[in-house]
Design a protein around this motif. Structure first.
Motif, short mmCIF file in Angstrom:
data_model
loop_
_atom_site.label_atom_id
_atom_site.label_comp_id
_atom_site.label_asym_id
_atom_site.label_seq_id
_atom_site.Cartn_x
_atom_site.Cartn_y
_atom_site.Cartn_z
N GLY A 147 0.79 -1.22 0.00
CA GLY A 147 0.00 0.00 0.00
C GLY A 147 0.82 1.27 0.00
N ILE A 148 2.15 1.13 -0.01
CA ILE A 148 3.04 2.29 0.02
C ILE A 148 3.84 2.42 -1.26
CG2 ILE A 148 4.92 3.42 1.27
CD1 ILE A 148 4.05 1.86 3.76
N THR A 149 4.38 1.30 -1.75
CA THR A 149 5.21 1.33 -2.95
C THR A 149 5.13 -0.01 -3.67
OG1 THR A 149 7.45 1.73 -3.80
CG2 THR A 149 7.27 0.54 -1.74
N THR A 150 5.43 0.00 -4.95
CA THR A 150 5.54 -1.25 -5.71
C THR A 150 6.96 -1.44 -6.24
OG1 THR A 150 4.81 -0.12 -7.73
CG2 THR A 150 3.12 -1.22 -6.41
N THR A 151 7.86 -0.52 -5.93
CA THR A 151 9.25 -0.66 -6.36
C THR A 151 9.98 -1.70 -5.51
OG1 THR A 151 9.90 1.19 -4.94
CG2 THR A 151 9.39 1.70 -7.23
N ILE A 152 9.48 -1.94 -4.31
CA ILE A 152 9.97 -3.01 -3.44
C ILE A 152 8.76 -3.85 -3.06
CG2 ILE A 152 11.06 -3.58 -1.24
CD1 ILE A 152 12.55 -0.90 -1.45
N VAL A 153 8.84 -5.16 -3.25
CA VAL A 153 7.67 -6.02 -3.05
C VAL A 153 8.02 -7.16 -2.10
CG1 VAL A 153 6.70 -5.47 -5.31
CG2 VAL A 153 8.26 -7.42 -5.08
N PRO A 154 7.01 -7.70 -1.40
CA PRO A 154 7.27 -8.82 -0.47
C PRO A 154 7.74 -10.07 -1.20
CG PRO A 154 5.13 -7.80 -0.05
CD PRO A 154 5.61 -7.25 -1.36
N ASP A 155 8.69 -10.76 -0.61
CA ASP A 155 9.08 -12.07 -1.09
C ASP A 155 7.92 -13.03 -0.82
OD1 ASP A 155 11.65 -13.92 -1.73
OD2 ASP A 155 10.37 -14.90 -0.27
N LYS A 156 7.68 -13.94 -1.74
CA LYS A 156 6.52 -14.82 -1.64
C LYS A 156 6.67 -15.90 -0.57
CE LYS A 156 5.21 -14.16 -6.48
NZ LYS A 156 4.99 -14.82 -7.80
N GLU A 157 7.89 -16.12 -0.11
CA GLU A 157 8.13 -17.23 0.81
C GLU A 157 8.52 -16.81 2.22
OE1 GLU A 157 7.63 -20.37 0.04
OE2 GLU A 157 7.09 -19.94 -2.04
N HIS A 158 9.10 -15.61 2.35
CA HIS A 158 9.74 -15.29 3.62
C HIS A 158 9.26 -13.95 4.18
CE1 HIS A 158 12.35 -18.65 2.83
NE2 HIS A 158 12.72 -18.11 1.68
N ARG A 159 8.76 -13.98 5.38
CA ARG A 159 8.32 -12.77 6.06
C ARG A 159 9.51 -11.86 6.33
NH1 ARG A 159 5.34 -12.65 12.03
NH2 ARG A 159 5.01 -10.39 12.11
N SER A 160 9.28 -10.57 6.22
CA SER A 160 10.27 -9.52 6.46
C SER A 160 11.29 -9.37 5.33
CB SER A 160 11.04 -9.72 7.78
OG SER A 160 10.15 -9.66 8.88
N LEU A 161 11.22 -10.25 4.33
CA LEU A 161 12.13 -10.19 3.21
C LEU A 161 11.41 -9.62 1.99
CD1 LEU A 161 14.88 -10.83 1.92
CD2 LEU A 161 14.06 -13.17 1.51
N TYR A 162 12.05 -8.66 1.34
CA TYR A 162 11.45 -7.97 0.19
C TYR A 162 12.43 -7.98 -0.97
CZ TYR A 162 8.01 -6.45 3.59
OH TYR A 162 7.03 -6.44 4.54
N ARG A 163 11.88 -7.77 -2.17
CA ARG A 163 12.67 -7.84 -3.39
C ARG A 163 12.46 -6.59 -4.23
NH1 ARG A 163 16.08 -12.27 -2.61
NH2 ARG A 163 14.88 -14.04 -1.83
N ASP A 164 13.30 -6.44 -5.24
CA ASP A 164 13.16 -5.36 -6.20
C ASP A 164 11.89 -5.61 -7.03
OD1 ASP A 164 13.47 -3.35 -8.07
OD2 ASP A 164 14.98 -4.46 -9.23
N GLY A 165 10.95 -4.68 -6.96
CA GLY A 165 9.71 -4.84 -7.69
C GLY A 165 9.75 -4.30 -9.10
N ARG A 166 10.87 -3.70 -9.49
CA ARG A 166 10.96 -3.08 -10.81
C ARG A 166 11.21 -4.10 -11.91
NH1 ARG A 166 15.77 0.67 -9.17
NH2 ARG A 166 16.25 -1.30 -8.13
#
Length: 296
Positions: A251-270
């Motif tokens: 709800g804040i950005t889509t340039t960084i997105v949640p990893d599908k498997e691991h909580r607290s881990l995010y990926r490059d959404g670009r």
């Protein structure tokens, strides 16, 4: 502190650091700034606010921001991010960066250094696999005071007992009076710089891993979006971005997105590329309750 002074303080903090101070925190402001006044020989909150309103005193404004910044931290805080770093992120990066043999990590709110030194301990324990690699840990914080403590790498018995396994204490620290001193080897792995997350950050370069934990919780949504927009370009396209357990980008950005498997881990959404999950081996360091028995 009058309501007008408190509102001015809230505006100043938001402009200088992004800190969103809620209305019920007036007592906290009065307490912390009262200590600042005594340290600086200012006769009270009224003269302090008058000096701030006049403006032109960047050093005083910075001191006020530092006084109001929360610097709570401990070694291996919350455990899960360090599980992810050791068991998910590092295997990914060892494979992805095999050609360059380089790894850059940013602790983007390093406080008094425990997070950066925790990561350094994990990397040092993997020294055999990282032989010949160039590994950099960059720790930044808005506060010059906490950065100085981080540079010294000297921690009290209380600070050591908060999360540090006894095996790592014995391996990476030595006792110096009533303090425990981080080894020179670990301190050499960490570079510390003063940086405001609201300021341009291009000079820091690009990173394979960014830890930005438990700082967004102090910002309002527009400021969170601004900080994340600044951090996203610093993350490599196949990099890893780690937030605190109570934080999210949804709800804040889509340039960084949640990893599908691991909580607290995010990926490059670009890039839009799917991420391959690596099974996590739980990391449960021994309790540090017996550390006090090591005192001489």
């Amino acid at each position: 502190m009058t309501e007008a002074d408190f509102n001015f303080l809230r505006m100043l903090l938001h402009q200088r650091s992004g800190l969103s101070l809620s209305a019920e925190k007036r007592y906290l402001a009065e307490s912390r700034l009262g200590i600042l006044c005594r340290r600086r020989g200012i006769e009270g909150l009224v003269p302090l606010m008058q000096l701030l309103r006049v403006g032109g005193n960047a050093a005083l404004e910075s001191a006020v921001v530092e006084a109001m910044t929360t610097n709570e931290t401990l070694f291996f805080r919350d455990h899960t991010p360090f599980d992810l770093f050791r068991d998910v992120i590092l295997p990914e990066k060892l494979a992805a960066n095999a050609a360059t043999r380089s790894l850059r990590i940013w602790c983007a709110a390093v406080s008094t250094g425990q997070e950066a030194y925790s990561l350094a301990m994990i990397l040092d324990d993997m020294a055999g696999r990282l032989a010949g690699w160039k590994v950099e840990i960059i720790g930044t914080d808005i506060s010059s005071e906490v950065l100085e403590k981080a540079r010294q790498g000297a921690y009290s018995q209380f600070e050591i007992q908060r999360g540090l396994p006894i095996q790592m204490l014995l391996k990476h620290f030595h006792q110096d009076g009533d303090k425990w001193q981080v080894s020179e080897r670990l301190r050499a792995m960490v570079t510390l710089k003063q940086h405001n997350l609201l300021d341009p950050n291009g000079h820091l370069g690009q990173f394979d891993v960014i830890f930005c934990r438990n700082v967004l919780i102090y910002f309002d949504v527009p400021t969170k979006a601004r900080v994340l927009a600044a951090l996203a370009p610093r993350l490599a396209h196949d990099g890893a971005f780690v937030l605190g357990a109570a934080e999210t980008v949804i709800g804040i950005t889509t340039t960084i997105v949640p990893d599908k498997e691991h909580r607290s881990l995010y990926r490059d959404g670009r890039s839009g590329k799917a991420q391959t999950a690596v099974p996590v081996r739980p990391y449960n360091p021994p309790r540090a309750a017996a550390i006090g028995s090591l005192r001489s």
